[in-house]
Design a protein around this motif. Structure first.
Motif, PDB file in Angstrom:
ATOM      1  N   PRO A 274       0.803  -1.236   0.000  1.00 25.64           N
ATOM      2  CA  PRO A 274       0.000   0.000   0.000  1.00 25.64           C
ATOM      3  C   PRO A 274       0.830   1.278   0.000  1.00 25.64           C
ATOM      4  CG  PRO A 274      -0.951  -1.582   1.526  1.00 25.64           C
ATOM      5  CD  PRO A 274       0.376  -2.158   1.078  1.00 25.64           C
ATOM      6  N   GLY A 275       1.980   1.258   0.669  1.00 26.41           N
ATOM      7  CA  GLY A 275       2.799   2.460   0.748  1.00 26.41           C
ATOM      8  C   GLY A 275       3.269   2.972  -0.592  1.00 26.41           C
ATOM      9  N   THR A 276       3.346   2.095  -1.589  1.00 25.58           N
ATOM     10  CA  THR A 276       3.853   2.499  -2.906  1.00 25.58           C
ATOM     11  C   THR A 276       2.804   3.199  -3.761  1.00 25.58           C
ATOM     12  OG1 THR A 276       3.266   0.420  -4.030  1.00 25.58           O
ATOM     13  CG2 THR A 276       5.390   0.496  -2.888  1.00 25.58           C
ATOM     14  N   HIS A 277       1.550   3.166  -3.345  1.00 26.65           N
ATOM     15  CA  HIS A 277       0.465   3.637  -4.198  1.00 26.65           C
ATOM     16  C   HIS A 277       0.488   5.141  -4.455  1.00 26.65           C
ATOM     17  CE1 HIS A 277      -2.098  -0.160  -3.111  1.00 26.65           C
ATOM     18  NE2 HIS A 277      -0.965  -0.443  -3.724  1.00 26.65           N
ATOM     19  N   HIS A 278       1.213   5.877  -3.637  1.00 27.63           N
ATOM     20  CA  HIS A 278       1.279   7.331  -3.808  1.00 27.63           C
ATOM     21  C   HIS A 278       2.477   7.753  -4.665  1.00 27.63           C
ATOM     22  CE1 HIS A 278      -1.944   7.766  -0.923  1.00 27.63           C
ATOM     23  NE2 HIS A 278      -1.270   7.046  -0.050  1.00 27.63           N
ATOM     24  N   TYR A 279       3.166   6.782  -5.244  1.00 32.54           N
ATOM     25  CA  TYR A 279       4.354   7.082  -6.038  1.00 32.54           C
ATOM     26  C   TYR A 279       4.108   6.727  -7.503  1.00 32.54           C
ATOM     27  CZ  TYR A 279       6.651   8.013  -1.680  1.00 32.54           C
ATOM     28  OH  TYR A 279       6.986   8.575  -0.476  1.00 32.54           O
ATOM     29  N   PHE A 280       4.783   7.483  -8.386  1.00 27.04           N
ATOM     30  CA  PHE A 280       4.592   7.305  -9.817  1.00 27.04           C
ATOM     31  C   PHE A 280       5.267   6.018 -10.305  1.00 27.04           C
ATOM     32  CE2 PHE A 280       4.387  12.203 -10.488  1.00 27.04           C
ATOM     33  CZ  PHE A 280       3.103  12.210  -9.978  1.00 27.04           C
ATOM     34  N   HIS A 281       4.796   5.555 -11.449  1.00 26.09           N
ATOM     35  CA  HIS A 281       5.339   4.350 -12.075  1.00 26.09           C
ATOM     36  C   HIS A 281       6.866   4.401 -12.185  1.00 26.09           C
ATOM     37  CE1 HIS A 281       5.672   1.065 -15.034  1.00 26.09           C
ATOM     38  NE2 HIS A 281       6.429   1.877 -15.746  1.00 26.09           N
ATOM     39  N   GLY A 282       7.376   5.484 -12.775  1.00 27.66           N
ATOM     40  CA  GLY A 282       8.814   5.579 -13.002  1.00 27.66           C
ATOM     41  C   GLY A 282       9.626   5.645 -11.725  1.00 27.66           C
ATOM     42  N   GLU A 283       9.054   6.188 -10.669  1.00 28.35           N
ATOM     43  CA  GLU A 283       9.752   6.246  -9.388  1.00 28.35           C
ATOM     44  C   GLU A 283       9.964   4.841  -8.835  1.00 28.35           C
ATOM     45  OE1 GLU A 283       8.164  10.649  -7.930  1.00 28.35           O
ATOM     46  OE2 GLU A 283       6.959   8.863  -7.480  1.00 28.35           O
ATOM     47  N   LYS A 284       8.941   4.010  -8.964  1.00 22.76           N
ATOM     48  CA  LYS A 284       9.074   2.625  -8.500  1.00 22.76           C
ATOM     49  C   LYS A 284       9.982   1.804  -9.421  1.00 22.76           C
ATOM     50  CE  LYS A 284       4.548   2.708  -8.202  1.00 22.76           C
ATOM     51  NZ  LYS A 284       3.105   2.410  -8.008  1.00 22.76           N
ATOM     52  N   PHE A 311      20.298   9.582  -7.444  1.00 22.36           N
ATOM     53  CA  PHE A 311      20.448  10.588  -6.391  1.00 22.36           C
ATOM     54  C   PHE A 311      20.524  11.991  -6.984  1.00 22.36           C
ATOM     55  CE2 PHE A 311      22.852  13.082  -3.285  1.00 22.36           C
ATOM     56  CZ  PHE A 311      22.157  12.794  -2.113  1.00 22.36           C
ATOM     57  N   SER A 312      21.182  12.126  -8.117  1.00 24.38           N
ATOM     58  CA  SER A 312      21.401  13.448  -8.714  1.00 24.38           C
ATOM     59  C   SER A 312      20.117  14.088  -9.222  1.00 24.38           C
ATOM     60  CB  SER A 312      22.428  13.356  -9.855  1.00 24.38           C
ATOM     61  OG  SER A 312      21.886  12.657 -10.972  1.00 24.38           O
ATOM     62  N   VAL A 313      19.154  13.257  -9.653  1.00 25.66           N
ATOM     63  CA  VAL A 313      17.904  13.821 -10.176  1.00 25.66           C
ATOM     64  C   VAL A 313      16.741  13.658  -9.198  1.00 25.66           C
ATOM     65  CG1 VAL A 313      18.574  13.514 -12.588  1.00 25.66           C
ATOM     66  CG2 VAL A 313      17.280  11.696 -11.431  1.00 25.66           C
ATOM     67  N   GLY A 314      16.973  12.959  -8.080  1.00 25.32           N
ATOM     68  CA  GLY A 314      15.927  12.806  -7.077  1.00 25.32           C
ATOM     69  C   GLY A 314      15.043  11.589  -7.252  1.00 25.32           C
ATOM     70  N   LEU A 315      15.577  10.526  -7.859  1.00 22.54           N
ATOM     71  CA  LEU A 315      14.828   9.284  -7.991  1.00 22.54           C
ATOM     72  C   LEU A 315      15.071   8.377  -6.781  1.00 22.54           C
ATOM     73  CD1 LEU A 315      15.375   8.477 -11.776  1.00 22.54           C
ATOM     74  CD2 LEU A 315      13.146   8.793 -10.654  1.00 22.54           C
ATOM     75  N   PRO A 316      14.122   7.514  -6.447  1.00 23.19           N
ATOM     76  CA  PRO A 316      14.277   6.608  -5.302  1.00 23.19           C
ATOM     77  C   PRO A 316      15.447   5.638  -5.458  1.00 23.19           C
ATOM     78  CG  PRO A 316      11.975   6.740  -5.975  1.00 23.19           C
ATOM     79  CD  PRO A 316      12.776   7.429  -7.044  1.00 23.19           C
ATOM     80  N   VAL A 317      16.095   5.359  -4.326  1.00 19.29           N
ATOM     81  CA  VAL A 317      17.172   4.356  -4.315  1.00 19.29           C
ATOM     82  C   VAL A 317      16.938   3.283  -3.259  1.00 19.29           C
ATOM     83  CG1 VAL A 317      18.905   5.945  -5.238  1.00 19.29           C
ATOM     84  CG2 VAL A 317      18.629   5.722  -2.756  1.00 19.29           C
ATOM     85  N   CYS A 318      15.883   3.425  -2.452  1.00 17.95           N
ATOM     86  CA  CYS A 318      15.587   2.421  -1.427  1.00 17.95           C
ATOM     87  C   CYS A 318      14.077   2.357  -1.216  1.00 17.95           C
ATOM     88  CB  CYS A 318      16.318   2.728  -0.128  1.00 17.95           C
ATOM     89  SG  CYS A 318      15.845   4.294   0.629  1.00 17.95           S
ATOM     90  N   LEU A 319      13.628   1.375  -0.465  1.00 14.11           N
ATOM     91  CA  LEU A 319      12.195   1.171  -0.270  1.00 14.11           C
ATOM     92  C   LEU A 319      11.523   2.359   0.420  1.00 14.11           C
ATOM     93  CD1 LEU A 319      12.101  -2.602   0.748  1.00 14.11           C
ATOM     94  CD2 LEU A 319      11.238  -1.600  -1.378  1.00 14.11           C
ATOM     95  N   ALA A 320      12.222   2.970   1.367  1.00 11.97           N
ATOM     96  CA  ALA A 320      11.633   4.121   2.064  1.00 11.97           C
ATOM     97  C   ALA A 320      11.311   5.248   1.094  1.00 11.97           C
ATOM     98  CB  ALA A 320      12.576   4.612   3.155  1.00 11.97           C
ATOM     99  N   ASP A 321      12.069   5.348   0.023  1.00  9.05           N
ATOM    100  CA  ASP A 321      11.851   6.401  -0.973  1.00  9.05           C
ATOM    101  C   ASP A 321      10.570   6.196  -1.778  1.00  9.05           C
ATOM    102  OD1 ASP A 321      14.197   7.586  -0.184  1.00  9.05           O
ATOM    103  OD2 ASP A 321      15.387   6.852  -1.876  1.00  9.05           O
TER     104      ASP A 321
END
Length: 381
Positions: A274-284, A311-321
């Motif tokens: 459920p936590g991922t539902h607020h994030y965009f496709h490309g972020e995941k 990191f340079s463009v602000g994309l997720p690198v871990c699950l918390a992101d």
């Protein structure tokens, strides 16, 4: 070996390109069914009015209801026949674009994305949902869009998060195409799942598709940061133009004709959380790409390069992101089970896949990403 490549008939990109939309409508006739959310129409109304008048064409507004459902598609097809529309236009984000594909069914289709958040605009497939928004099915059409038109001025004035998400989707393109090439797996440019018996055998990717996928990754590294800065300032620059082309065209051709592998399958698995539902496709997909690299034991230098880019463009690198601060063993098992169903693209990896291996890859990718972020914070201190 049988190979296949598929692409739109025409791709055009430029500042204020929407002013020329009427020219392309004229290719097919005098009117077009416009499938777009009312808010997206409002954003570009002046340009739509200008091009309609300049080229003497009629845009039939459809009052798109926001969901690519069978009921909505049938309603719009009826409207297109009633108004004798010569072609169909999908303007806006993914739902409007997919609905336009379904309405046109592979005939005279113009796609006009107003964001560069995914690589779907160039493809000959769509996702169908129920009226309530739940996933129902995939649809494949006899050809790709007739025209894909990108107004870079519109993209530059959209929220930057959409552009960055598109970079996350594009990030996976090369690594998935590379894996598919190594395993000689089928690609979407050939025959989709579920074709009738006696059809031609499925097709693999071409060298052209792999080369485009590699160029996609190289352009992200070269221009990603500068494109983000330009979008933050709502300015069209060469870097932003290059990344728009990368997110939509290079990634679109790369994924459809080069193939999908673990990254998109792991993305699909992560959507059960459920936590991922607020994030965009490309972020995941960005985090899932790191997980794929761990799964295939990619060189450390390559993983580090991907982490630095994210990191340079602000994309997720871990699950918390992506909204997952904690995850249980049962939840990880469900993610892996979903990612590993028989029809998933993860089986295009050039080695046998197990749920245990996917769980391990996600856990290790998460740890690597968290450690990387900590190292960056320590460096700043």
């Amino acid at each position: 070996m049988r190979k296949a490549f598929i692409s739109p008939s025409k791709y055009v990109q430029g500042e204020n390109e929407l002013l020329n939309l009427g020219y392309f409508i004229r290719t097919y006739g005098e009117s077009a069914l416009l499938i777009a959310h009312p808010e997206d129409v409002k954003r570009v109304k002046d340009k739509l009015d200008f091009t309609s008048k300049k080229f003497n064409v009629t845009l039939v507004e459809s009052e798109f209801r926001g969901e690519c459902s069978r009921e909505e598609v049938q309603r719009l097809q009826h409207l297109a026949r009633e108004k004798q529309c010569s072609c169909t236009i999908g303007l806006g984000g993914g739902k409007a674009i997919d609905t336009a594909k379904c309405v046109a069914e592979g005939d005279a289709l113009i796609i006009v994305p107003t964001i560069a958040a995914t690589d779907a605009p160039t493809s000959h497939s769509a996702v169908i949902y129920t009226g309530e928004g739940a996933f129902e099915d995939y649809a494949y059409f006899k050809q790709s869009p007739s025209v894909v038109m990108i107004d870079t001025t519109v993209i530059a004035n959209a929220p930057t998060r959409f552009l960055v998400s598109g970079m996350g989707d594009a990030l996976s393109t090369y690594f998935e195409a590379r894996a598919t090439s190594r395993s000689f797996s089928k690609v979407n440019a050939g025959l989709p799942c579920g074709v009738h018996e006696g059809a031609a055998p499925a097709a693999g990717g071409t060298k052209a598709a792999l080369a485009l996928a590699k160029l996609c990754y190289e352009t992200l590294l070269e221009d990603g940061v500068r494109a983000k800065i330009a979008c933050d300032a709502n300015q069209v620059t060469p870097a932003l133009e290059n990344i728009i082309e990368t997110n939509i065209l290079l990634s679109g051709l790369g994924f459809e004709s080069g193939g999908l592998a673990a990254a998109h399958a792991i993305h699909n698995g992560l959507t059960v959380l459920p936590g991922t539902h607020h994030y965009f496709h490309g972020e995941k997909v960005a985090f899932s790409t790191i997980a794929q690299l761990v799964l295939e034991n990619a060189p450390k230098a390559e993983i580090d390069e991907v982490l630095e880019f994210c990191f340079s463009v602000g994309l997720p690198v871990c699950l918390a992101d992506i909204g997952v601060d904690a995850v249980t063993a049962d939840e990880l098992r469900l993610v892996a089970e979903t990612a590993c169903i028989p029809e998933e693209s993860i089986h295009a990896m050039p080695f046998p896949i197990t749920e245990e291996a996917v769980i391990s890859a996600i856990v290790v990718a998460d740890r690597i990403g968290r450690d990387f972020k900590l190292s960056k914070k320590d460096a700043i201190r």
